[in-house]
Design an enzyme around this catalytic site. Structure first.
Site, PDB file in Angstrom:
ATOM      1  CE  LYS A  55     -57.867 -26.132 -46.910  1.00 36.21           C
ATOM      2  NZ  LYS A  55     -59.149 -25.415 -46.862  1.00 36.21           N
ATOM      3  CB  SER A 130     -59.481 -24.017 -50.519  1.00 39.94           C
ATOM      4  OG  SER A 130     -59.734 -24.043 -49.132  1.00 39.94           O
ATOM      5  CB  SER A 154     -62.676 -24.479 -48.057  1.00 40.11           C
ATOM      6  OG  SER A 154     -62.373 -23.311 -48.761  1.00 40.11           O
TER       7      SER A 154
END
Lengths: 453, 90
Positions: A55, A130, A154
Site C-alpha cells: 500500500k 482505504s 481498510s
C-alpha cells in the site's frame, strides 16, 4: 489448500515473464488505477520470486511513496519499512509496486484521492478503501500478494468488494516501522491474497518483534479452533438486502459444521463514534508534520513568513484530510478533551472486554459491509456520517485490535460479497484454518488473471 | 460550532479554506460532532482508559550507534544551504 504462491514458486517461468507482466499491468492500470508506483526493473532484479505490492503508505527505499496525498508528491523514502525488508529477505518475493489508496487512509470506498482505483469486477463500482489498489491488484493478478494496512476496516472492506481474502492481524504482531501513520494506536499492517493459505504465507513473512516498533510486542500466535459462531444482533439489524439474505444462506451452510448463536451486545454497536474520535485525534497530530519543505511536496516560497508559509503549503491536503485535521484538533481542545477523547478511550476498554468475553467462546461472524457494493456516482453523494456507518462491522475488531479475515462467500449481480470472521487476540492462525475449510467447498471467481502462466 | 471557534481551529491547524470548501467542511463538522455526541449516552463511570488495544510493554533497545537509512537520498529531495534544509523565516 489452494496456494497460488507455492504454485508460482514451483514452476519455471517463461524468459520474459516479468517484462510481460509489467506491460500487462501498465495497460490495465490506465483503466483501473490500482498501481501508483510500478517497479519496471523487476525483470532485472527477479530470481523467480513472486511479485508483491505494498500500500502506498508503506515506505520503499527509492520509490515514490505518497500515501495517496499531494503533500507527499515526490517523496522517495531513504529506507525500507520493516515489512518490505522482511518480504525481500524471505527470498520468495520481489517488489512490484505500490498500490492506490485513500489519502492517508481516510476513506471507506477508496475515493478520497486524486485518481481513485476502480473495482476489479466492474469499474463503475467503488473498489472500497482505504487499501483500494491492494485489493484490486490481488483480484487482477494471478500470482501476487499485497501488503496492505487497516485502521478501521481498510483491509476488510476493499478485499470484500473485490472478492479476495483480506487478513488484518492482531495489533502488535506486525511492525509499523516505515508506515506513514494514520492513527498509531489503531494501524495494523496485514495481507490481501487470493486464498487463506497465501494470506498465511504473507503474514508469516512479515510478523515478529521489531526493535524499531515498541508496540510490536506479540510473539506467540496461536491456533485455537472454535466450534461456535456468534452473530451480533444489533449489528446484523443494520445489514440491508441482498447482503442480509445472502448472509443467511452462508449461515445455513456453516451451520452444518458450527453451532451458530445470535447474541445481543449494546456496547459493540456503539464502537463507531469513539473509534472515529480516537482515529481523528491521532490523525490530526500525525498530519501536523507535513509542512512543505522537509520532505515530499516542496512548497518553495521560503521568503514567506513562518505562519503564511505553512498555511499555503498545507493547502494541498484533500478535503477529507482537512476535515479530519480540524475535527481531530477540536477533539483535543482542552475544553472538550475529557468529553470526547478520554471518554472514547474508556469505551474502547468496554468494547475490548465485551468482545474478549464473546471470542473466548467462539468466532464472531458477519458480512463485511452492511450494503451491496455502491456505484461510484452514488458513493460520492454520501455524507461523512453515512460513510462512517458503512464501517459498522469492520470497526469493532479494528477498535479492539482483534485479528479478523474477510473472504468471498457469494456473488450477486456479478459482484462478490464478503464475510468477516473475528477471533481473540493472538489467535490469528485459527482464521486461516477456518477460511481454508470454507475454500474446500466454494470456488472464488476472478474476472482477470494477469500474469497467468 | 460558531464561526469564532472554527476560525481558531483553522489558525491552529494552519489550514486555509476557500469560501465553498469552508461552507461544506463547516457543515460536515457540525454533522460529525452531533454524531460524536452519542458517546455521552454511554455510562463509563469507573472504566479504565485503553490507549492501546493490547498491553504494550515498555521495552528498550540497545543504546548503540546505527546508521539511519540513506540520508543522502533524503538530502537530494530538499533545498539545502551548507548542508542545512532551507525553511521559512521565523
Amino acid at each position: 489448500m489452494k496456494s497460488y504462491i507455492k504454485e508460482f514458486l514451483e514452476v519455471e517461468k517463461p524468459k520474459d515473464y516479468y517484462g510481460s507482466l509489467v506491460a500487462e499491468i501498465e495497460e490495465k492500470n490506465r483503466e483501473q488505477h490500482f498501481i501508483t508506483t510500478l517497479n519496471s526493473n523487476i525483470a532485472s532484479e527477479d530470481k523467480g520470486r513472486l511479485p508483491f505490492t505494498v500500500k502506498a503508505n508503506i515506505c520503499v527505499k527509492g520509490f515514490e511513496t505518497t500515501a495517496g496525498s499531494k503533500m507527499l508528491k515526490g517523496y522517495l523514502p531513504p529506507f525500507d519499512a520493516t515489512v518490505v525488508e522482511r518480504m525481500r529477505s524471505s527470498g520468495n518475493f520481489s517488489f512490484l509496486g505500490e498500490t492506490n489508496m485513500d489519502e492517508f487512509g481516510f476513506g471507506t470506498f477508496g475515493l478520497n484521492t486524486e485518481i481513485p482505483a476502480r473495482n476489479a469486477f466492474n469499474s463503475n463500482y467503488v473498489a472500497g478503501g482505504s487499501s483500494a489498489g491492494a485489493a484490486v491488484a490481488t483480484a487482477m493478478l494471478k500470482y501476487h500478494i499485497a501488503i496492505a494496512e487497516s485502521t478501521g476496516g481498510s483491509i476488510s472492506t476493499p478485499a470484500a468488494l473485490n472478492g479476495v481474502v483480506g487478513f488484518t492481524p492482531t495489533y502488535g504482531t506486525v511492525s509499523r516501522y516505515g508506515l506513514i501513520d494514520y492513527a498509531n494506536s489503531l494501524d495494523k499492517i496485514g495481507v490481501i491474497a487470493r486464498s487463506a493459505a497465501d494470506a498465511r504465507i504473507g503474514f508469516d513473512a512479515i510478523k515478529g518483534r521489531d526493535a524499531y516498533d515498541t508496540t510490536c510486542s506479540i510473539e506467540k500466535i496461536g491456533n485455537s479452533g472454535k466450534k461456535k459462531l456468534f452473530i451480533i444482533k444489533e449489528l446484523m439489524d443494520k445489514a440491508e438486502k441482498p447482503v442480509s439474505s445472502s448472509f443467511e444462506k452462508l449461515l445455513d451452510r456453516l451451520g452444518e459444521r458450527y453451532e451458530i448463536e445470535e447474541i445481543e451486545s449494546g456496547i459493540i454497536e456503539k464502537a463507531i463514534a469513539p473509534y472515529y474520535i480516537i482515529a481523528m485525534a491521532e490523525a490530526s497530530t500525525n498530519l501536523a508534520k507535513y509542512n512543505g519543505y522537509k520532505y515530499g511536496m516542496q512548497y518553495g516560497e521560503t521568503n514567506k513568513r513562518y505562519n503564511n508559509f505553512f498555511t499555503e503549503a498545507r493547502g494541498d491536503f484533500g478535503s477529507e484530510a482537512k476535515r479530519r485535521i480540524i475535527l481531530g484538533t477540536f477533539i483535543r481542545s482542552e475544553s472538550v478533551r475529557d468529553r470526547y477523547y478520554a471518554k472514547a478511550t474508556q469505551v474502547r476498554s468496554m468494547v475490548i472486554k465485551e468482545m474478549q468475553k464473546i471470542l473466548k467462546e467462539g468466532f464472531i461472524i458477519s458480512p463485511a459491509l452492511p450494503i451491496f457494493t455502491p456505484k461510484i456516482e452514488d458513493a460520492v453523494k454520501l455524507t461523512p456520517t453515512q460513510n462512517y456507518a458503512m464501517d459498522v462491522f469492520t470497526v469493532p475488531p479494528n477498535f479492539g485490535g482483534f485479528p479478523h479475515i474477510t473472504f468471498p462467500y457469494d456473488y450477486y449481480d456479478g459482484m462478490p460479497l464478503g464475510a468477516q470472521l473475528v477471533t481473540e487476540h493472538a489467535n490469528d492462525y485459527a482464521l486461516f484454518d477456518f477460511v481454508s475449510g470454507w475454500e474446500e467447498s466454494f470456488d472464488y471467481r476472478f474476472k482477470y488473471n494477469l500474469g497467468e502462466l | 460550532m460558531d464561526d469564532l471557534e472554527f476560525e481558531r481551529l483553522l489558525k491552529t491547524t494552519r489550514l486555509k479554506l476557500d469560501d465553498i470548501e469552508r461552507a461544506a467542511i463547516q457543515k460536515d463538522i457540525e454533522e460529525v460532532i452531533g454524531y460524536f455526541e452519542k458517546i455521552g449516552e454511554i455510562d463509563t463511570e469507573g472504566e479504565e482508559k485503553a490507549y492501546h488495544p493490547i498491553k504494550v510493554d515498555a521495552r528498550l533497545r540497545e543504546d548503540s550507534v546505527s546508521k539511519f537509512a540513506d540520508v543522502d537520498m533524503l538530502k537530494r529531495q530538499t533545498k539545502l544551504h551548507d548542508g542545512y534544509i532551507i525553511g521559512p523565516k521565523l
